[in-house]
Design an enzyme around this catalytic site. Structure first.
Site, PDB file in Angstrom:
ATOM      1  CE  LYS A   7      -3.100   0.789   3.269  1.00 58.35           C
ATOM      2  NZ  LYS A   7      -2.820   2.034   3.815  1.00 58.35           N
ATOM      3  CB  SER A   8       3.606   2.194   1.721  1.00 60.38           C
ATOM      4  OG  SER A   8       3.289   2.497   3.092  1.00 60.38           O
ATOM      5  NE  ARG A  61       6.296   6.418   0.653  1.00 64.42           N
ATOM      6  CZ  ARG A  61       5.367   6.059   1.556  1.00 64.42           C
ATOM      7  NH1 ARG A  61       4.777   5.593   1.642  1.00 64.42           N
ATOM      8  NH2 ARG A  61       5.678   6.818   3.017  1.00 64.42           N
ATOM      9  N   GLY A  86      -5.334   8.063   5.638  1.00 60.67           N
ATOM     10  CA  GLY A  86      -3.802   8.828   6.202  1.00 60.67           C
ATOM     11  C   GLY A  86      -2.812   9.490   4.956  1.00 60.67           C
ATOM     12  NE  ARG A 145      -5.119   8.041  11.354  1.00 59.20           N
ATOM     13  CZ  ARG A 145      -4.802   7.764  10.631  1.00 59.20           C
ATOM     14  NH1 ARG A 145      -5.643   6.911   9.414  1.00 59.20           N
ATOM     15  NH2 ARG A 145      -3.321   7.405  11.003  1.00 59.20           N
ATOM     16  CD  GLN A 165       0.516   8.239   7.477  1.00 62.51           C
ATOM     17  OE1 GLN A 165       0.127   9.188   7.852  1.00 62.51           O
ATOM     18  NE2 GLN A 165       0.719   7.562   7.471  1.00 62.51           N
ATOM     19  CG  ASP A 180       0.594   0.602   9.629  1.00 57.98           C
ATOM     20  OD1 ASP A 180       0.226   0.926  10.269  1.00 57.98           O
ATOM     21  OD2 ASP A 180       1.056   0.563   9.019  1.00 57.98           O
ATOM     22  CE  LYS A 207      -0.500   4.360  13.408  1.00 57.18           C
ATOM     23  NZ  LYS A 207       0.667   5.450  12.421  1.00 57.18           N
ATOM     24  NE  ARG A 228      -4.500   0.208  13.267  1.00 57.77           N
ATOM     25  CZ  ARG A 228      -3.919   0.495  12.123  1.00 57.77           C
ATOM     26  NH1 ARG A 228      -3.055   0.677  12.115  1.00 57.77           N
ATOM     27  NH2 ARG A 228      -5.000   0.371  11.260  1.00 57.77           N
TER      28      ARG A 228
END
Ligand code: S3P
Length: 433
Positions: free
Chosen positions: A25-26, A30, A97, A125, A170, A316, A343, A347
Protein backbone atom coordinates in the site's frame (compact mmCIF):
# COMPACT_ATOMS: atom_id res chain seq x y z
CA UNK A 1 -15.47 -6.54 -2.10
CA UNK A 2 -17.06 -6.93 1.32
CA UNK A 3 -20.75 -6.01 1.10
CA UNK A 4 -22.05 -6.43 4.62
CA UNK A 5 -20.26 -4.91 7.50
CA UNK A 6 -20.14 -7.81 10.00
CA UNK A 7 -18.18 -11.00 9.42
CA UNK A 8 -18.30 -14.24 11.37
CA UNK A 9 -15.52 -16.81 11.35
CA UNK A 10 -17.26 -20.05 12.12
CA UNK A 11 -14.73 -22.75 11.39
CA UNK A 12 -11.03 -22.44 10.60
CA UNK A 13 -8.61 -24.65 8.77
CA UNK A 14 -4.80 -24.77 8.77
CA UNK A 15 -3.16 -22.85 5.92
CA UNK A 16 -0.97 -24.67 3.41
CA UNK A 17 0.79 -23.96 0.11
CA UNK A 18 1.51 -20.77 -1.75
CA UNK A 19 -0.56 -17.66 -1.02
CA UNK A 20 -0.44 -14.56 -3.24
CA UNK A 21 -0.25 -11.34 -1.27
CA UNK A 22 -1.33 -8.10 -3.02
CA UNK A 23 0.97 -5.13 -3.68
CA UNK A 24 2.33 -2.85 -0.96
CA UNK A 25 0.00 0.00 0.00
CA UNK A 26 2.69 2.53 1.00
CA UNK A 27 4.68 1.90 -2.19
CA UNK A 28 1.61 1.98 -4.48
CA UNK A 29 0.57 5.40 -3.07
CA UNK A 30 4.09 6.74 -3.65
CA UNK A 31 4.34 5.30 -7.18
CA UNK A 32 1.08 7.03 -8.18
CA UNK A 33 2.13 10.29 -6.52
CA UNK A 34 5.67 10.42 -7.96
CA UNK A 35 4.40 9.22 -11.35
CA UNK A 36 1.93 12.13 -11.33
CA UNK A 37 4.65 14.76 -10.94
CA UNK A 38 7.22 13.04 -13.19
CA UNK A 39 7.92 13.80 -16.80
CA UNK A 40 6.76 10.82 -18.83
CA UNK A 41 4.79 7.61 -18.48
CA UNK A 42 5.02 5.40 -15.37
CA UNK A 43 3.71 1.85 -15.70
CA UNK A 44 3.11 0.52 -12.18
CA UNK A 45 2.87 -3.29 -11.95
CA UNK A 46 1.56 -5.34 -9.01
CA UNK A 47 -0.03 -2.14 -7.71
CA UNK A 48 -2.54 -2.46 -4.89
CA UNK A 49 -5.96 -1.43 -6.13
CA UNK A 50 -7.54 -1.03 -2.70
CA UNK A 51 -9.94 1.74 -1.67
CA UNK A 52 -7.08 3.85 -0.24
CA UNK A 53 -4.96 3.63 -3.39
CA UNK A 54 -7.98 4.32 -5.61
CA UNK A 55 -8.46 7.53 -3.61
CA UNK A 56 -4.92 8.52 -4.54
CA UNK A 57 -5.60 7.81 -8.22
CA UNK A 58 -8.76 9.88 -8.02
CA UNK A 59 -7.06 12.76 -6.23
CA UNK A 60 -4.40 13.09 -8.93
CA UNK A 61 -7.00 12.76 -11.68
CA UNK A 62 -8.74 15.73 -10.01
CA UNK A 63 -5.42 17.58 -10.27
CA UNK A 64 -5.45 16.99 -14.03
CA UNK A 65 -3.20 13.91 -14.28
CA UNK A 66 -4.13 11.26 -16.85
CA UNK A 67 -4.22 7.86 -15.09
CA UNK A 68 -5.49 4.57 -16.52
CA UNK A 69 -6.09 1.27 -14.75
CA UNK A 70 -5.64 -1.97 -16.72
CA UNK A 71 -6.11 -5.01 -14.50
CA UNK A 72 -3.45 -4.66 -11.73
CA UNK A 73 -1.43 -2.22 -13.84
CA UNK A 74 -1.71 1.52 -13.29
CA UNK A 75 -0.45 3.80 -16.05
CA UNK A 76 0.31 7.37 -15.03
CA UNK A 77 1.00 9.95 -17.74
CA UNK A 78 2.95 12.58 -15.83
CA UNK A 79 3.58 16.00 -17.32
CA UNK A 80 6.09 17.24 -14.77
CA UNK A 81 6.38 19.11 -11.49
CA UNK A 82 4.53 22.21 -12.62
CA UNK A 83 1.67 20.56 -14.48
CA UNK A 84 -0.95 20.12 -11.76
CA UNK A 85 -4.27 21.94 -12.25
CA UNK A 86 -6.80 23.55 -9.92
CA UNK A 87 -9.23 20.81 -8.78
CA UNK A 88 -12.92 21.50 -9.42
CA UNK A 89 -13.89 20.54 -5.83
CA UNK A 90 -12.59 19.36 -2.46
CA UNK A 91 -10.27 16.35 -2.63
CA UNK A 92 -11.57 13.47 -0.49
CA UNK A 93 -8.86 11.20 0.96
CA UNK A 94 -11.48 8.78 2.34
CA UNK A 95 -9.90 6.63 5.08
CA UNK A 96 -6.32 7.18 3.92
CA UNK A 97 -3.95 9.02 6.25
CA UNK A 98 -1.10 8.35 3.83
CA UNK A 99 -2.90 10.12 0.98
CA UNK A 100 -4.04 13.04 3.16
CA UNK A 101 -0.59 13.70 4.57
CA UNK A 102 1.50 13.02 1.45
CA UNK A 103 -0.66 15.00 -0.95
CA UNK A 104 -0.68 17.91 1.53
CA UNK A 105 3.02 18.41 0.80
CA UNK A 106 2.18 18.79 -2.88
CA UNK A 107 -0.94 20.94 -2.43
CA UNK A 108 0.97 23.29 -0.10
CA UNK A 109 3.40 23.98 -2.95
CA UNK A 110 0.86 24.90 -5.65
CA UNK A 111 0.02 28.40 -6.87
CA UNK A 112 -3.71 27.49 -6.76
CA UNK A 113 -5.80 27.01 -3.60
CA UNK A 114 -7.27 23.64 -2.71
CA UNK A 115 -9.05 21.82 0.10
CA UNK A 116 -8.61 18.25 1.33
CA UNK A 117 -10.89 16.26 3.61
CA UNK A 118 -11.56 12.64 4.61
CA UNK A 119 -14.04 10.20 6.12
CA UNK A 120 -15.31 10.27 9.71
CA UNK A 121 -12.21 8.47 11.02
CA UNK A 122 -9.67 10.52 9.06
CA UNK A 123 -11.17 13.90 10.05
CA UNK A 124 -10.40 13.04 13.69
CA UNK A 125 -6.72 12.24 13.06
CA UNK A 126 -3.93 14.73 13.87
CA UNK A 127 -2.77 16.94 10.99
CA UNK A 128 -0.97 19.68 12.95
CA UNK A 129 2.13 17.51 12.60
CA UNK A 130 2.26 18.36 8.86
CA UNK A 131 0.60 21.81 8.95
CA UNK A 132 3.23 23.36 11.25
CA UNK A 133 6.36 22.50 9.23
CA UNK A 134 4.63 23.51 5.98
CA UNK A 135 3.66 26.85 7.55
CA UNK A 136 7.25 27.33 8.73
CA UNK A 137 8.27 27.16 5.06
CA UNK A 138 5.82 29.97 4.26
CA UNK A 139 2.63 28.11 3.27
CA UNK A 140 -0.67 29.70 4.31
CA UNK A 141 -2.94 26.92 5.53
CA UNK A 142 -6.22 26.90 7.42
CA UNK A 143 -7.83 24.13 9.46
CA UNK A 144 -9.89 23.87 12.61
CA UNK A 145 -8.16 22.19 15.58
CA UNK A 146 -5.36 20.92 13.35
CA UNK A 147 -7.71 18.43 11.66
CA UNK A 148 -9.22 17.91 8.21
CA UNK A 149 -10.61 19.63 6.22
CA UNK A 150 -7.45 21.61 5.51
CA UNK A 151 -7.32 24.43 2.99
CA UNK A 152 -4.12 25.46 1.25
CA UNK A 153 -4.34 29.17 0.58
CA UNK A 154 -0.81 30.29 -0.39
CA UNK A 155 2.22 28.21 -1.41
CA UNK A 156 5.35 27.67 0.61
CA UNK A 157 8.22 29.84 -0.52
CA UNK A 158 11.44 28.74 1.20
CA UNK A 159 13.34 25.48 1.59
CA UNK A 160 12.31 23.22 4.46
CA UNK A 161 14.49 22.69 7.50
CA UNK A 162 12.75 20.43 9.95
CA UNK A 163 13.45 17.72 12.51
CA UNK A 164 10.44 15.53 13.22
CA UNK A 165 10.14 14.44 16.83
CA UNK A 166 7.22 12.15 16.02
CA UNK A 167 8.36 8.94 14.32
CA UNK A 168 6.26 9.20 11.15
CA UNK A 169 7.02 8.33 7.54
CA UNK A 170 3.95 10.31 6.54
CA UNK A 171 5.32 13.56 8.03
CA UNK A 172 8.73 12.92 6.47
CA UNK A 173 7.27 12.06 3.06
CA UNK A 174 4.92 15.06 3.09
CA UNK A 175 7.94 17.32 3.57
CA UNK A 176 10.12 15.52 1.02
CA UNK A 177 7.34 15.92 -1.57
CA UNK A 178 6.92 19.61 -0.72
CA UNK A 179 10.71 20.16 -1.06
CA UNK A 180 10.65 18.86 -4.62
CA UNK A 181 8.81 22.05 -5.61
CA UNK A 182 11.07 24.53 -3.80
CA UNK A 183 14.22 25.90 -5.37
CA UNK A 184 17.20 25.26 -3.11
CA UNK A 185 18.29 22.69 -0.57
CA UNK A 186 15.83 21.30 2.00
CA UNK A 187 16.91 19.26 5.01
CA UNK A 188 14.54 16.91 6.79
CA UNK A 189 15.63 14.98 9.84
CA UNK A 190 13.79 12.39 11.91
CA UNK A 191 14.49 11.32 15.48
CA UNK A 192 13.76 7.65 14.75
CA UNK A 193 14.18 6.13 11.30
CA UNK A 194 10.84 5.29 9.66
CA UNK A 195 9.95 3.52 6.40
CA UNK A 196 12.01 5.08 3.61
CA UNK A 197 9.99 4.18 0.50
CA UNK A 198 9.78 7.80 -0.70
CA UNK A 199 13.55 8.24 -0.48
CA UNK A 200 14.23 4.89 -2.15
CA UNK A 201 11.80 5.59 -4.99
CA UNK A 202 13.29 9.04 -5.64
CA UNK A 203 16.78 7.51 -5.71
CA UNK A 204 15.51 4.82 -8.09
CA UNK A 205 14.28 7.69 -10.31
CA UNK A 206 17.82 9.19 -10.12
CA UNK A 207 16.57 12.26 -8.25
CA UNK A 208 19.33 14.27 -6.45
CA UNK A 209 18.65 13.30 -2.83
CA UNK A 210 21.21 12.28 -0.25
CA UNK A 211 20.76 10.50 3.06
CA UNK A 212 23.06 10.72 6.06
CA UNK A 213 21.69 8.45 8.79
CA UNK A 214 18.38 10.16 9.77
CA UNK A 215 18.94 13.32 7.67
CA UNK A 216 17.62 13.68 4.12
CA UNK A 217 18.92 16.45 1.87
CA UNK A 218 16.95 17.34 -1.28
CA UNK A 219 17.75 19.70 -4.15
CA UNK A 220 14.35 21.06 -5.13
CA UNK A 221 12.97 22.19 -8.47
CA UNK A 222 14.72 19.36 -10.35
CA UNK A 223 12.81 17.38 -12.99
CA UNK A 224 11.60 13.95 -11.88
CA UNK A 225 11.97 11.57 -14.81
CA UNK A 226 9.43 8.75 -15.05
CA UNK A 227 10.48 5.08 -14.90
CA UNK A 228 8.32 1.99 -14.64
CA UNK A 229 7.77 0.75 -11.10
CA UNK A 230 7.13 -2.79 -9.91
CA UNK A 231 5.54 -2.92 -6.45
CA UNK A 232 6.64 -5.60 -3.93
CA UNK A 233 3.88 -7.54 -2.14
CA UNK A 234 2.83 -6.01 1.16
CA UNK A 235 4.53 -7.32 4.30
CA UNK A 236 1.80 -5.67 6.40
CA UNK A 237 -0.87 -7.76 4.64
CA UNK A 238 1.38 -10.84 4.72
CA UNK A 239 1.64 -10.44 8.51
CA UNK A 240 -1.99 -11.57 8.99
CA UNK A 241 -1.37 -14.82 7.09
CA UNK A 242 1.99 -15.31 8.81
CA UNK A 243 0.47 -15.07 12.30
CA UNK A 244 -2.52 -17.23 11.26
CA UNK A 245 -0.10 -19.95 10.09
CA UNK A 246 1.99 -19.73 13.26
CA UNK A 247 -0.95 -20.10 15.63
CA UNK A 248 -2.92 -22.71 13.65
CA UNK A 249 -1.50 -26.24 13.95
CA UNK A 250 -0.23 -28.02 10.82
CA UNK A 251 0.07 -24.83 8.76
CA UNK A 252 2.90 -24.46 6.25
CA UNK A 253 2.78 -21.57 3.77
CA UNK A 254 4.97 -19.79 1.23
CA UNK A 255 4.60 -16.15 0.28
CA UNK A 256 6.42 -14.88 -2.82
CA UNK A 257 8.11 -11.53 -3.52
CA UNK A 258 7.26 -9.85 -0.23
CA UNK A 259 8.80 -6.43 0.47
CA UNK A 260 11.42 -6.85 3.20
CA UNK A 261 12.59 -3.27 3.57
CA UNK A 262 14.51 -3.35 6.90
CA UNK A 263 12.32 -0.53 8.22
CA UNK A 264 9.23 -2.74 7.77
CA UNK A 265 10.50 -6.16 8.95
CA UNK A 266 10.22 -5.61 12.70
CA UNK A 267 7.33 -8.10 12.77
CA UNK A 268 9.50 -10.88 11.29
CA UNK A 269 12.37 -10.18 13.71
CA UNK A 270 10.02 -10.16 16.71
CA UNK A 271 8.10 -13.29 15.73
CA UNK A 272 11.39 -15.17 15.18
CA UNK A 273 12.48 -14.03 18.65
CA UNK A 274 9.18 -15.42 19.96
CA UNK A 275 10.11 -18.83 18.50
CA UNK A 276 8.42 -18.65 15.08
CA UNK A 277 9.60 -20.92 12.27
CA UNK A 278 9.91 -18.23 9.55
CA UNK A 279 12.50 -18.38 6.76
CA UNK A 280 13.34 -15.61 4.31
CA UNK A 281 14.80 -17.03 1.10
CA UNK A 282 15.75 -15.81 -2.35
CA UNK A 283 16.58 -12.26 -1.22
CA UNK A 284 16.74 -9.86 -4.17
CA UNK A 285 15.65 -6.34 -5.01
CA UNK A 286 13.13 -4.63 -7.27
CA UNK A 287 13.14 -0.88 -8.02
CA UNK A 288 15.51 -0.22 -5.09
CA UNK A 289 13.34 -2.16 -2.58
CA UNK A 290 14.52 -5.49 -1.09
CA UNK A 291 12.14 -8.44 -1.53
CA UNK A 292 12.21 -12.11 -0.47
CA UNK A 293 10.10 -15.26 -0.41
CA UNK A 294 8.86 -16.16 3.06
CA UNK A 295 8.17 -19.68 4.38
CA UNK A 296 6.19 -20.08 7.61
CA UNK A 297 5.32 -23.20 9.65
CA UNK A 298 3.12 -23.37 12.75
CA UNK A 299 5.15 -22.82 15.89
CA UNK A 300 4.86 -22.60 19.66
CA UNK A 301 5.36 -18.92 20.51
CA UNK A 302 6.90 -17.38 23.66
CA UNK A 303 5.82 -14.04 25.18
CA UNK A 304 7.84 -10.91 24.39
CA UNK A 305 8.88 -7.56 25.92
CA UNK A 306 9.27 -4.70 23.41
CA UNK A 307 10.00 -0.97 23.60
CA UNK A 308 11.91 1.76 21.75
CA UNK A 309 12.96 2.07 18.11
CA UNK A 310 11.66 -1.39 17.08
CA UNK A 311 8.10 -0.03 17.37
CA UNK A 312 8.32 2.14 14.23
CA UNK A 313 9.55 -0.96 12.30
CA UNK A 314 6.30 -2.82 13.08
CA UNK A 315 3.84 -0.01 13.75
CA UNK A 316 1.11 -1.39 11.45
CA UNK A 317 1.62 -4.98 12.59
CA UNK A 318 1.01 -4.32 16.30
CA UNK A 319 -2.68 -5.37 16.25
CA UNK A 320 -1.87 -8.78 14.74
CA UNK A 321 1.19 -9.08 17.02
CA UNK A 322 -1.19 -8.62 20.00
CA UNK A 323 -3.15 -11.66 18.74
CA UNK A 324 0.12 -13.65 18.58
CA UNK A 325 0.95 -12.52 22.16
CA UNK A 326 -2.49 -13.66 23.34
CA UNK A 327 -1.64 -17.16 22.04
CA UNK A 328 1.56 -17.49 24.17
CA UNK A 329 1.88 -18.94 27.66
CA UNK A 330 2.83 -15.94 29.79
CA UNK A 331 2.76 -12.16 29.80
CA UNK A 332 3.89 -9.90 26.93
CA UNK A 333 4.55 -6.20 27.50
CA UNK A 334 4.80 -3.72 24.60
CA UNK A 335 5.72 -0.12 25.41
CA UNK A 336 6.18 3.15 23.47
CA UNK A 337 3.09 2.54 21.34
CA UNK A 338 1.29 5.86 21.97
CA UNK A 339 1.14 6.52 18.16
CA UNK A 340 -1.38 3.64 17.94
CA UNK A 341 -3.94 5.95 19.50
CA UNK A 342 -3.82 8.07 16.28
CA UNK A 343 -4.40 5.38 13.66
CA UNK A 344 -7.65 4.50 11.82
CA UNK A 345 -9.03 3.89 15.33
CA UNK A 346 -7.44 4.23 18.76
CA UNK A 347 -5.82 0.83 18.30
CA UNK A 348 -4.82 0.42 21.96
CA UNK A 349 -8.45 0.87 22.96
CA UNK A 350 -10.03 -1.18 20.15
CA UNK A 351 -7.60 -4.08 20.62
CA UNK A 352 -7.93 -4.02 24.42
CA UNK A 353 -11.72 -4.08 24.23
CA UNK A 354 -11.84 -6.81 21.59
CA UNK A 355 -9.29 -9.05 23.31
CA UNK A 356 -11.13 -8.75 26.63
CA UNK A 357 -14.47 -9.55 24.93
CA UNK A 358 -12.94 -12.75 23.59
CA UNK A 359 -11.61 -13.81 27.01
CA UNK A 360 -8.02 -12.50 27.02
CA UNK A 361 -6.64 -10.58 29.99
CA UNK A 362 -5.23 -7.16 28.94
CA UNK A 363 -3.98 -4.10 30.79
CA UNK A 364 -3.14 -0.81 29.05
CA UNK A 365 -1.70 2.62 29.83
CA UNK A 366 -1.63 5.69 27.58
CA UNK A 367 1.28 4.17 25.62
CA UNK A 368 1.66 0.51 26.54
CA UNK A 369 -0.15 -2.82 26.61
CA UNK A 370 0.28 -5.96 28.72
CA UNK A 371 -1.29 -9.13 27.33
CA UNK A 372 -1.56 -12.36 29.32
CA UNK A 373 -1.79 -15.33 26.97
CA UNK A 374 -4.94 -17.40 27.33
CA UNK A 375 -7.82 -19.08 25.55
CA UNK A 376 -9.92 -17.24 22.95
CA UNK A 377 -13.46 -18.14 23.94
CA UNK A 378 -15.21 -16.46 20.98
CA UNK A 379 -17.80 -13.69 20.94
CA UNK A 380 -18.49 -10.35 19.29
CA UNK A 381 -15.87 -7.66 18.64
CA UNK A 382 -16.25 -4.13 17.28
CA UNK A 383 -13.45 -3.24 14.86
CA UNK A 384 -14.43 0.45 14.99
CA UNK A 385 -14.12 0.57 11.21
CA UNK A 386 -10.37 -0.10 11.45
CA UNK A 387 -9.15 -2.51 8.74
CA UNK A 388 -6.20 -3.88 10.70
CA UNK A 389 -8.24 -4.39 13.89
CA UNK A 390 -10.92 -6.20 11.85
CA UNK A 391 -8.39 -8.51 10.14
CA UNK A 392 -6.59 -9.22 13.44
CA UNK A 393 -9.80 -10.41 15.11
CA UNK A 394 -10.78 -12.51 12.09
CA UNK A 395 -7.40 -14.27 12.54
CA UNK A 396 -8.12 -14.78 16.26
CA UNK A 397 -11.02 -16.96 15.02
CA UNK A 398 -8.37 -19.50 13.91
CA UNK A 399 -7.77 -20.48 17.55
CA UNK A 400 -11.09 -19.60 19.12
CA UNK A 401 -13.26 -22.16 20.94
CA UNK A 402 -16.47 -20.62 19.56
CA UNK A 403 -17.09 -18.39 16.49
CA UNK A 404 -15.82 -14.79 16.43
CA UNK A 405 -18.06 -12.08 14.96
CA UNK A 406 -16.35 -8.85 13.91
CA UNK A 407 -18.50 -5.79 13.22
CA UNK A 408 -17.85 -2.75 10.99
CA UNK A 409 -15.43 -4.58 8.70
CA UNK A 410 -15.96 -2.90 5.32
CA UNK A 411 -12.70 -0.97 5.60
CA UNK A 412 -10.77 -4.20 5.07
CA UNK A 413 -11.14 -3.05 1.46
CA UNK A 414 -8.90 -0.04 2.15
CA UNK A 415 -5.79 -2.21 2.30
CA UNK A 416 -6.50 -5.91 1.58
CA UNK A 417 -9.61 -6.33 -0.61
CA UNK A 418 -9.17 -10.10 -1.15
CA UNK A 419 -8.30 -10.96 2.47
CA UNK A 420 -11.55 -12.85 3.13
CA UNK A 421 -11.41 -14.57 -0.29
CA UNK A 422 -7.91 -15.90 0.49
CA UNK A 423 -9.10 -17.34 3.80
CA UNK A 424 -12.18 -18.88 2.17
CA UNK A 425 -10.05 -20.44 -0.59
CA UNK A 426 -8.14 -22.13 2.23
CA UNK A 427 -11.28 -23.82 3.62
CA UNK A 428 -12.14 -21.31 6.32
CA UNK A 429 -15.84 -20.71 6.89
CA UNK A 430 -16.45 -16.97 6.98
CA UNK A 431 -19.85 -15.38 6.41
CA UNK A 432 -21.27 -11.90 6.15
CA UNK A 433 -23.97 -11.42 8.77
C1 S3P B 1 2.69 5.00 6.34
C2 S3P B 1 3.27 5.42 7.51
C3 S3P B 1 2.79 5.02 8.84
C4 S3P B 1 1.89 3.80 8.76
C5 S3P B 1 0.86 3.94 7.66
C6 S3P B 1 1.54 4.08 6.32
C7 S3P B 1 3.23 5.47 5.04
O1 S3P B 1 2.04 6.10 9.40
O2 S3P B 1 1.25 3.59 10.00
O3 S3P B 1 0.02 2.80 7.63
O4 S3P B 1 2.88 4.90 4.00
O5 S3P B 1 4.03 6.42 5.07
P1 S3P B 1 2.73 7.27 10.30
O6 S3P B 1 3.61 8.05 9.44
O7 S3P B 1 1.57 8.07 10.82
O8 S3P B 1 3.45 6.51 11.37
Amino acid sequence: MTNNSSLIINHSSHLVGEINIPGDKSITHRAIILGSISNGRTIITNSLLSEDCKRTINAFKMLGVEIEIQDKIVIVNGKGLNSLKLPSSTIDAGNSGTLARLISGILAAQEFSSVITGDESLVKRPMRRIIEPLEKAGAVISSENGQLPISFDRPLCKPIEFTSLIPSAQIKSCLILASLFIKGRSEIDESVKTRDHTERMLQYLDYPLSIDNTKIVIEGNTTVIAKNISVPSDISSAAFLIVASLIKNKSNISLRSIGVNPLRTGIIDVLIKMGADIKLVNLRSVCNEPIADIHVKSSKLKPIKLAGDIISRLIDELPILFIACACCDGVSVIEDIGELRHKESDRIKSMEEGLMNLGIDVKTTQNSIEITGGVFRGGIVNSYGDHRVAMSFIISGFVSQKPVTVTDTENINTSFPNFIDILKENNNEIYHV
